[in-house]
Each structure stands twice: as C-alpha cells, then as structure tokens.
Enzyme design. Sequence first.
Site, PDB file in Angstrom:
ATOM      1  N   TRP A 106       0.817  -1.212   0.000  1.00  0.00           N
ATOM      2  CA  TRP A 106       0.000   0.000   0.000  1.00  0.00           C
ATOM      3  C   TRP A 106       0.852   1.263   0.000  1.00  0.00           C
ATOM      4  O   TRP A 106       0.536   2.230  -0.700  1.00  0.00           O
ATOM      5  CB  TRP A 106      -0.977  -0.012   1.169  1.00  0.00           C
ATOM      6  N   ASP A 175      -1.601   6.677   6.486  1.00  0.00           N
ATOM      7  CA  ASP A 175      -2.703   5.778   6.139  1.00  0.00           C
ATOM      8  C   ASP A 175      -2.899   4.814   7.305  1.00  0.00           C
ATOM      9  O   ASP A 175      -2.054   3.957   7.561  1.00  0.00           O
ATOM     10  CB  ASP A 175      -2.360   5.022   4.851  1.00  0.00           C
ATOM     11  N   LYS A 199     -12.512  -1.706   7.571  1.00  0.00           N
ATOM     12  CA  LYS A 199     -11.742  -2.596   8.440  1.00  0.00           C
ATOM     13  C   LYS A 199     -12.285  -2.495   9.871  1.00  0.00           C
ATOM     14  O   LYS A 199     -12.960  -3.400  10.349  1.00  0.00           O
ATOM     15  CB  LYS A 199     -10.265  -2.222   8.432  1.00  0.00           C
TER      16      LYS A 199
END
Length: 368
Positions: A106, A175, A199
Amino acid sequence: MSHGRKINFAPGPSALPLEVLEKVHKELFNYNGSGMSILELSHRSALFADILNTAKQDLKELLKVPDNYHILFLQGGGTGQTAASALNLIGLKPSHMADYMVTGAWSAKAAKEASKYGKINHVFPKMESYTGIPDPSTWTMNPDSSYVFYCDNETIDGIEFPEIPETNGVSIICDMSSNILSRCVDVSKFGVIYAGAQKNLGTAGVTLVIVRDDLLTAIQPNCLSILDYSIMSKNNSLLNTPPVFSIYVLGLMAKYVKENGGLEKMEENSRIKSNAIYSVIDESDGFYKGKIDQKYRSRMNVVIRIGKPNACETLEKKFIEEAAKQDLISLKGHRSVGGIRISLYNSISIEDAEKLVEFMKDFQKQNS
C-alpha cells in the site's frame, strides 16, 4: 453461531459486530420513526445532520482529536486518499517533494501515485521483500519535503509500525486504514490521518480524514473540489451527496467502541488476540512460518505460510477448507503473496481468536 453466522477473518470489507448489524436491521425500514429507511434518508435532512455530527463527535472523543483539526467523511477509499493527500499537500514547500516510507504494497502504491504530482524521496533503501522497517540509521529524509508519508499497518504484508516515526518537525500523512481505533494514538503528531472504513470503522464507501487546520491553506490549485480538504471542511463533508449509509454505520461502530471500553480496551484485546495467534506460530517448530521481524509483526493482519516450501499450497488449501468446516472463514492470503492471512480487527472477539488457535493446533497435529 448466532443467526447462523460464521467467524469472518476477512481483511476488508471485514466482519461487523453482531450488535451493530442488529441495530442496522432494526432501523433499516424505518429510521428513528421517520417512516423512511436509512437508505432513503436525504443527506440534507436534520436526521442525517445529527448522524454525521454525532459520528464526528464520538470519533473526536475516542481519538482525542485536538480542536485545531477537522474530521471529514470522504469518498474514494484509501486509494483515493493516496492521490488526495498528495494533491492537497505536496506543494506545501517550494520543493514540491515528499518523503515516502515504503514498507509494503500500500505504501508502494501511495508513492507511485504521489509521483504524478511532485518529486518522491524514498526514505528507506529499496527492499527485495517486505519483512520489517529498516533501522533509522539507514533512513534518508529531506528536511525540505512537504510531508512524510507512511502506512501504519500494511494489510497485505502484515507489517505494523510499533510507534510514530520521528520526522524532525516535517508534517506526517498516515494511512491508518487497517488499524485505526485499535490502539491509542497521539493525533497531534500528524498533519493528516486517513482511513478507509471497511476494516475497523464499518462498511466500504466512506473514508475518514483527519486534517490539521494550518494545512488547509496549502491546497494546490489543480486539486479536484471533491478531494480538496479545505472545500470539504467548509461544507462539513457535504459538498456533494455523501455515502449516507456508510457514514451511519461508521457512527454505529464509533458508538460500539465507546460502549465497549474505548481504545484502551480495543488495544488490550488486539494484543491478546494477536499474541495468541503468534504464540501458535512461534511454537510450531516451523510448521507455521511468518517472515516479518517480530518487532514489526502486525496485530491486525497475521500473514503466514504453512509447511515445507514444496508443500505449502497443498497444505494451505487444506487449511482453508478444514477451517471453513469449523465456521472459520476468509483466511486466504492476498493473491499477490499467497499463503494465509488472519485479520483480527476489533469485531473479532478474543473468543473468536481462541477458536482459531485451537483449530491451528489441531491442524498441525494432524498434518505434521
């Protein structure tokens, strides 16, 4: 299982607490006596204004967000915010440069995306594979960079920062998509925090963004209005039609965390759950193998391989099939790395993790 449900270890969209789902079910057809479903509610209505503002306030209390920060609910997910954060802030300094700490898939994607808008300085030496976070003595940081970016928890690779990295006063963009609300965090050390909701925050479709006030004056003129933190903050995230249902569920999840011990309890639970799983791995004599340095092993996403290299795929397929028979599902690793991935978000209880622990022990006995 209650309501015929299984234990869902999916990495995202992830499991939701049963009590949250029951609340959604109860209000789905007639929200708060309005005669309308939450799915039909106008984003300009007083009812939704209360949903949005209550969610903001609950998050502010949970995360202890200082008054000089804005809480936004945006669209586009974490991927959208890799672009938005760079578009907003890479011109904060004349260098049009940003430092990127690449520790997994990511953060690598974030660096690639940001390179469209300015210069990227890679803080870490290039890694052949992601196994941890390099020693600070090897870091190359540029004091003229507009910001430093890192991904707090790499969902695919299973790497988590144990602490906030030192950036010597340079603003941090982080993030936190896969570990937000799972531990206490000092928001005041960040310029921007963003997190896709799917999540620990609820359902896919909304992204939480927390941005410091002084950074709202640094927005680039070519930044799209829908991604512009300044414009969205002035409009209370209502420049356009927001993801009403996703914000509603996010609000329920924030309330759930508050009512179940807050971040302190979530952090304690995550430590218990992940320690239990890692203990099985560490005591398996190599039957279960993880490649991440112990200091940087994720509490949220445990990534492993099973058995000897020439037999991994066969054993892992069997593991997934046998686990499903025990109502333990969504354990397949990401397609880019294979193996097994066990996601332990807030909605996974300690009891759920213990059931997986027992299965892992039995599976090893039967297949060693």
